[in-house]
Motif scaffolding. Structure first.
Motif, PDB file in Angstrom:
ATOM      1  N   ILE A 189      13.700 -20.889  37.976  1.00 45.50           N
ATOM      2  CA  ILE A 189      14.996 -21.041  37.314  1.00 45.50           C
ATOM      3  C   ILE A 189      15.055 -20.089  36.129  1.00 45.50           C
ATOM      4  CG2 ILE A 189      14.235 -22.913  35.772  1.00 45.50           C
ATOM      5  CD1 ILE A 189      17.082 -24.137  36.233  1.00 45.50           C
ATOM      6  N   LYS A 200      17.601 -19.500  32.846  1.00 45.49           N
ATOM      7  CA  LYS A 200      18.746 -20.069  32.125  1.00 45.49           C
ATOM      8  C   LYS A 200      19.273 -19.037  31.125  1.00 45.49           C
ATOM      9  CE  LYS A 200      17.393 -24.886  32.672  1.00 45.49           C
ATOM     10  NZ  LYS A 200      17.249 -26.206  32.026  1.00 45.49           N
ATOM     11  N   GLU A 211      26.191 -22.818  29.413  1.00 50.38           N
ATOM     12  CA  GLU A 211      25.131 -21.969  29.953  1.00 50.38           C
ATOM     13  C   GLU A 211      25.423 -21.633  31.412  1.00 50.38           C
ATOM     14  OE1 GLU A 211      21.757 -24.493  29.606  1.00 50.38           O
ATOM     15  OE2 GLU A 211      22.021 -24.818  27.453  1.00 50.38           O
ATOM     16  N   HIS A 228      22.957 -21.216  34.880  1.00 51.38           N
ATOM     17  CA  HIS A 228      21.601 -21.327  35.408  1.00 51.38           C
ATOM     18  C   HIS A 228      21.512 -20.580  36.735  1.00 51.38           C
ATOM     19  CE1 HIS A 228      21.047 -25.366  33.058  1.00 51.38           C
ATOM     20  NE2 HIS A 228      21.271 -24.333  32.276  1.00 51.38           N
ATOM     21  N   THR A 249      19.117 -19.952  40.056  1.00 48.01           N
ATOM     22  CA  THR A 249      17.983 -20.500  40.774  1.00 48.01           C
ATOM     23  C   THR A 249      17.520 -19.513  41.829  1.00 48.01           C
ATOM     24  OG1 THR A 249      19.386 -21.603  42.427  1.00 48.01           O
ATOM     25  CG2 THR A 249      18.804 -22.860  40.449  1.00 48.01           C
ATOM     26  N   ASP A 289      12.091 -25.114  33.318  1.00 47.59           N
ATOM     27  CA  ASP A 289      13.061 -26.185  33.534  1.00 47.59           C
ATOM     28  C   ASP A 289      13.126 -27.045  32.278  1.00 47.59           C
ATOM     29  OD1 ASP A 289      14.916 -27.813  34.654  1.00 47.59           O
ATOM     30  OD2 ASP A 289      13.511 -28.909  35.947  1.00 47.59           O
TER      31      ASP A 289
END
Length: 423
Positions: A186, A188, A221, A223, A225, A260
């Motif tokens: 991930i 961010k 935000e 994110h 993946t 995470d």
């Protein structure tokens, strides 16, 4: 069962879902947990409390999937008819489960309630059903029909997640052998919207070398993946790490973590690692920054305290903002934010002083300072920073963006990154 048979689907039941009154958290959570474990999800379906629609969804799933996760419709109300509908759809007779009936009666007795037909009907399940978590308070059931395994879970998100994590997922992983290695990463990002992120990453395809890149806005935000299946754990990890490095290089300091973790948890970790404590002076955010920081376990090691200095009177009396500054520049200004940060650090005795002042709206704006105008201040004892922003959105969104940007200032300060440009 082998790799080719590891696909399934999710069905969520309830008028509250199809009407939009409630967000479907159950399918979101179940799909994420299944996919992360290497189990494929081919379809997610939401249906209302309608016998025919639920029956149709179950029959379709029975014909096209190896396992099915069903949530909702297991309660004591009149419209909770999932057990009866499932029995009919799967061509299984409905039977009274003595163990479930005892659990219900014990529950009723313990709480001084009266047994009702609606409560008793919860003990009737399709023949061959097995109670999930028989020793616990949170119950569901599973049943197998035509080589398809069905898991029926409560609609309450906390209960559904508990059974997914403790019963359903471990059982599926035992049943389906030879699962491929499933790896995920991930990234961010804060301070860059999805369109600009996509532009920066245009040289990276959404599916490069088998790595699937997904975008998930999580206001304020974004994110990203990265997912990859393979047969070799080290090779999967190496491919994911390589693509993660490419993304971080392309997005630079807009990436705040590749773990995470939340922004506040990451900032807390930085403060803890450096042995620093922060003091807060909040105006338009009304304590939101402090709330987020102290949501993290162990935050007492780096949060000294804070002041919600909403009025000019408190800005002057509690954190030493000068009356002249307020008269000349106004409460929403870089000068005021600067003095707030200095004042709270000095008054509280913290290593850092963080301040925010602004106009969250929907009223209070002007042509010179429209709604969404926010100023931040940060005092380190060695340096003093102040800058302004114009955040778009409603009151909640302006407050959330202000708090996130303030936390990001701490991150940038401690990492030596340049601050984002203000107004």
């Amino acid at each position: 069962m082998g790799v080719l048979n590891m696909y399934g689907e999710i069905i969520t039941i309830g008028d509250e879902l199809t009407s939009g009154r409630t967000v479907d958290l159950n399918s979101w959570y179940a799909a994420g947990r299944l996919t992360a474990s290497g189990l494929g999800v081919t379809r997610v379906t939401s249906v209302g409390d309608d016998d025919q629609m639920v029956s149709k969804a179950l029959k379709r799933a029975s014909a096209s999937s190896r396992f099915v996760i069903v949530t909702g419709g297991l309660g004591p109300t009149e419209d909770d008819m999932t057990c009866q509908i499932a029995a009919h759809a799967l061509n299984l007779p409905l039977r009274l489960d003595a163990h479930m009936l005892k659990k219900i009666r014990d529950y009723v007795t313990m709480r001084g309630m009266n047994m009702t037909p609606f409560l008793e009907k919860m003990a009737y399940m399709p023949e061959g059903s097995r109670i999930l978590n028989p020793a616990g308070d949170t119950c569901g059931f599973s049943v197998e029909a035509d080589d398809v395994r069905f898991y029926f879970l409560p609609g309450v998100p906390e209960q559904s997640r508990h059974l997914m994590d403790t019963v359903v997922l471990p059982e599926l992983l035992r049943l389906y052998e030879a699962l491929p290695v499933m790896g995920q990463r991930i990234v961010k990002v804060y301070g860059m919207d999805e369109s600009r992120i996509a532009q920066r990453l245009r040289h990276i395809k959404r599916e490069a070398g088998g790595v699937i890149l997904g975008f998930y806005p999580h206001f304020p935000e974004t994110h990203l993946t990265l997912s990859l299946k393979g047969s070799d754990k080290d090779a999967v990890a190496a491919s994911l790490d390589a693509m993660t490095r490419q993304i971080v290089e392309a997005l630079g300091d807009r990436v705040f973590t590749t773990k995470d973790e939340t922004m506040e948890a990451m900032v807390g970790r930085l403060l803890l690692d450096r042995g620093l404590r922060v003091g807060l002076a909040e105006s338009c955010t009304g304590g939101l920054i402090g709330h987020r920081l102290t949501n993290v376990p162990g935050s007492s090691h780096y949060v000294e305290g804070g002041v919600i200095a909403y009025s000019n009177h408190l800005k002057m009396s509690m954190i030493d903002v000068s009356e002249k500054t307020l008269e000349r520049y106004g409460a929403v200004s870089a000068n005021t934010a600067r003095e707030m940060a200095q004042g709270v650090r000095r008054r509280i005795g913290s290593d850092l002083g963080l301040a925010v002042t602004g106009i969250a709206g929907p009223e209070g704006g002007s042509e010179e300072k429209p709604v969404g105008t926010v100023y931040l201040g940060l005092s380190t004892g060695h340096a003093l920073f102040a800058g302004g922003y114009r955040f778009r959105g409603n009151r909640r969104e302006v407050k959330l963006n202000s708090a996130t940007m303030a936390l990001d200032w701490i991150r940038r300060c401690l990492n030596g990154d340049p601050f984002l440009p203000g107004i």
